[in-house]
Write a protein that holds these residues in place. Structure first.
Motif, PDB file in Angstrom:
ATOM      1  N   ALA A  73     -35.288 -55.499 -82.008  1.00 22.64           N
ATOM      2  CA  ALA A  73     -35.885 -56.020 -80.673  1.00 22.64           C
ATOM      3  C   ALA A  73     -37.347 -55.144 -80.423  1.00 22.64           C
ATOM      4  CB  ALA A  73     -34.932 -55.612 -79.745  1.00 22.64           C
ATOM      5  N   ILE A  74     -37.337 -53.752 -81.050  1.00 29.37           N
ATOM      6  CA  ILE A  74     -38.281 -52.952 -80.752  1.00 29.37           C
ATOM      7  C   ILE A  74     -39.442 -53.546 -81.563  1.00 29.37           C
ATOM      8  CG2 ILE A  74     -39.179 -50.602 -81.342  1.00 29.37           C
ATOM      9  CD1 ILE A  74     -36.566 -49.508 -79.952  1.00 29.37           C
ATOM     10  N   GLU A  75     -39.132 -53.888 -82.768  1.00 32.86           N
ATOM     11  CA  GLU A  75     -40.059 -54.382 -83.742  1.00 32.86           C
ATOM     12  C   GLU A  75     -40.927 -55.471 -83.029  1.00 32.86           C
ATOM     13  OE1 GLU A  75     -38.529 -55.178 -87.563  1.00 32.86           O
ATOM     14  OE2 GLU A  75     -38.143 -53.174 -88.048  1.00 32.86           O
TER      15      GLU A  75
ATOM     16  N   ASN B 192     -29.314 -51.730 -85.150  1.00 32.20           N
ATOM     17  CA  ASN B 192     -30.070 -52.836 -86.007  1.00 32.20           C
ATOM     18  C   ASN B 192     -30.468 -53.771 -84.952  1.00 32.20           C
ATOM     19  OD1 ASN B 192     -29.748 -51.597 -88.634  1.00 32.20           O
ATOM     20  ND2 ASN B 192     -28.246 -53.130 -89.221  1.00 32.20           N
ATOM     21  N   ILE B 193     -29.899 -54.177 -84.137  1.00 28.47           N
ATOM     22  CA  ILE B 193     -30.226 -55.156 -82.946  1.00 28.47           C
ATOM     23  C   ILE B 193     -31.372 -54.500 -82.332  1.00 28.47           C
ATOM     24  CG2 ILE B 193     -29.654 -56.270 -81.050  1.00 28.47           C
ATOM     25  CD1 ILE B 193     -26.896 -56.658 -82.316  1.00 28.47           C
ATOM     26  N   ARG B 194     -31.346 -53.184 -81.948  1.00 36.35           N
ATOM     27  CA  ARG B 194     -32.262 -52.424 -81.144  1.00 36.35           C
ATOM     28  C   ARG B 194     -33.499 -52.473 -82.210  1.00 36.35           C
ATOM     29  NH1 ARG B 194     -31.036 -46.397 -81.209  1.00 36.35           N
ATOM     30  NH2 ARG B 194     -31.462 -46.403 -83.275  1.00 36.35           N
TER      31      ARG B 194
ATOM     32  N   ALA C 200     -31.975 -61.499 -75.571  1.00 33.99           N
ATOM     33  CA  ALA C 200     -31.579 -61.832 -76.948  1.00 33.99           C
ATOM     34  C   ALA C 200     -30.801 -60.530 -77.420  1.00 33.99           C
ATOM     35  CB  ALA C 200     -32.642 -62.275 -77.906  1.00 33.99           C
ATOM     36  N   ALA C 201     -31.242 -59.456 -77.277  1.00 33.68           N
ATOM     37  CA  ALA C 201     -30.844 -58.390 -78.058  1.00 33.68           C
ATOM     38  C   ALA C 201     -29.353 -57.973 -77.018  1.00 33.68           C
ATOM     39  CB  ALA C 201     -31.872 -57.080 -77.683  1.00 33.68           C
ATOM     40  N   GLU C 202     -29.265 -57.971 -75.919  1.00 36.56           N
ATOM     41  CA  GLU C 202     -28.029 -57.779 -75.094  1.00 36.56           C
ATOM     42  C   GLU C 202     -27.130 -58.976 -75.476  1.00 36.56           C
ATOM     43  OE1 GLU C 202     -26.520 -57.095 -70.682  1.00 36.56           O
ATOM     44  OE2 GLU C 202     -28.573 -57.860 -70.749  1.00 36.56           O
ATOM     45  N   GLU C 203     -27.396 -59.916 -75.833  1.00 34.24           N
ATOM     46  CA  GLU C 203     -26.481 -61.257 -76.105  1.00 34.24           C
ATOM     47  C   GLU C 203     -25.754 -60.903 -77.461  1.00 34.24           C
ATOM     48  OE1 GLU C 203     -23.990 -64.098 -76.076  1.00 34.24           O
ATOM     49  OE2 GLU C 203     -25.184 -63.476 -74.413  1.00 34.24           O
ATOM     50  N   SER C 204     -26.763 -60.442 -78.548  1.00 36.86           N
ATOM     51  CA  SER C 204     -26.209 -59.985 -79.864  1.00 36.86           C
ATOM     52  C   SER C 204     -25.484 -58.885 -79.657  1.00 36.86           C
ATOM     53  CB  SER C 204     -27.443 -59.672 -80.724  1.00 36.86           C
ATOM     54  OG  SER C 204     -28.192 -61.000 -80.667  1.00 36.86           O
TER      55      SER C 204
ATOM     56  N   GLU D  55     -14.525 -49.937 -88.537  1.00 32.43           N
ATOM     57  CA  GLU D  55     -14.935 -50.922 -87.743  1.00 32.43           C
ATOM     58  C   GLU D  55     -15.847 -50.468 -86.722  1.00 32.43           C
ATOM     59  OE1 GLU D  55     -14.461 -54.109 -88.629  1.00 32.43           O
ATOM     60  OE2 GLU D  55     -13.152 -53.821 -90.281  1.00 32.43           O
ATOM     61  N   GLY D  56     -15.829 -49.544 -85.983  1.00 34.37           N
ATOM     62  CA  GLY D  56     -16.476 -48.911 -84.770  1.00 34.37           C
ATOM     63  C   GLY D  56     -17.773 -48.591 -85.211  1.00 34.37           C
ATOM     64  N   GLU D  57     -17.649 -48.004 -86.508  1.00 34.43           N
ATOM     65  CA  GLU D  57     -19.025 -47.570 -87.282  1.00 34.43           C
ATOM     66  C   GLU D  57     -19.828 -48.778 -87.552  1.00 34.43           C
ATOM     67  OE1 GLU D  57     -21.895 -44.961 -87.533  1.00 34.43           O
ATOM     68  OE2 GLU D  57     -19.832 -44.487 -86.838  1.00 34.43           O
ATOM     69  N   HIS D  58     -19.193 -49.738 -87.979  1.00 28.73           N
ATOM     70  CA  HIS D  58     -19.996 -51.033 -88.480  1.00 28.73           C
ATOM     71  C   HIS D  58     -20.689 -51.602 -87.241  1.00 28.73           C
ATOM     72  CE1 HIS D  58     -18.884 -51.337 -92.684  1.00 28.73           C
ATOM     73  NE2 HIS D  58     -17.504 -51.336 -92.249  1.00 28.73           N
TER      74      HIS D  58
END
Length: 187
Positions: free
Chosen positions: A138-140, A133-135, A11-15, A123-126
């Protein structure tokens, strides 16, 4: 690795992939001196009372490196298309000849190129923030599984894999930005 951990990393990779796809879309909207029909993506026209993308009410073509032609399917749409382009504030004044609208790309000044690259960098920074945030999320989820009885080794392995995914996608963002900078800064 347990099935739950595979689901979390998948799910993390897909996001993260979706984040990269979004970045690619946003970067195509930032003009780099060359005419491109994608510059008009996101601009909508009032068509019989409903907002409609320009591409659905007109034929958009690139005549040369610096010129875009917009040929509406109904002549009555010329004024509405011209108004929408002006309101979109893309930095180009439309030229209406009564049959079609032409957009002439002015050559970019060094200052304008830097402004546009700042926008691309933003845009790159966003995208990088979204990936991080996805990382974090996922770690949580992995830590919750660890509290519910997952072994510490399996949790550490999953966290390491999530971090490797994050690093890979952040590098991809940097590659996209480097390519866009090269495109923008070439005269």
């Amino acid at each position: 690795m347990s099935e739950e951990l595979l689901l979390i990393t998948g799910a993390a990779e897909e996001s993260m992939r979706k984040g990269i796809a979004h970045l690619e879309t946003e970067l195509t909207k930032i003009r780099a001196g060359k005419a491109s029909p994608t510059m008009l993506d996101g601009i909508v026209v009032e068509y019989y009372g409903s907002p409609t993308p320009i591409a659905q009410v007109a034929n958009i073509s690139v005549l040369d490196v610096r010129t875009i032609s917009i040929q509406p399917w109904e002549k009555s749409m010329l004024a509405a298309i011209e108004k929408s382009i002006m309101q979109a504030n893309i930095g180009i004044t439309p030229q209406n000849d009564g049959n079609q609208i032409r957009l002439f790309m002015p050559p970019l000044t060094e200052e304008r190129r830097r402004e546009l690259f700042k926008k691309a960098s933003g845009e790159g920074e966003h995208s990088k923030v979204a990936i991080r945030n996805i990382r974090r999320d996922a770690i949580e989820q992995v830590k919750k599984l660890q509290k519910d009885g997952l072994s510490e080794d399996a949790a550490k392995d999953a966290e390491k894999e999530i971090q490797e995914l994050t690093d890979k996608f952040i590098q991809l963002v940097d590659k996209h930005l480097a390519a866009k900078e090269k495109e923008m800064m070439s005269v």
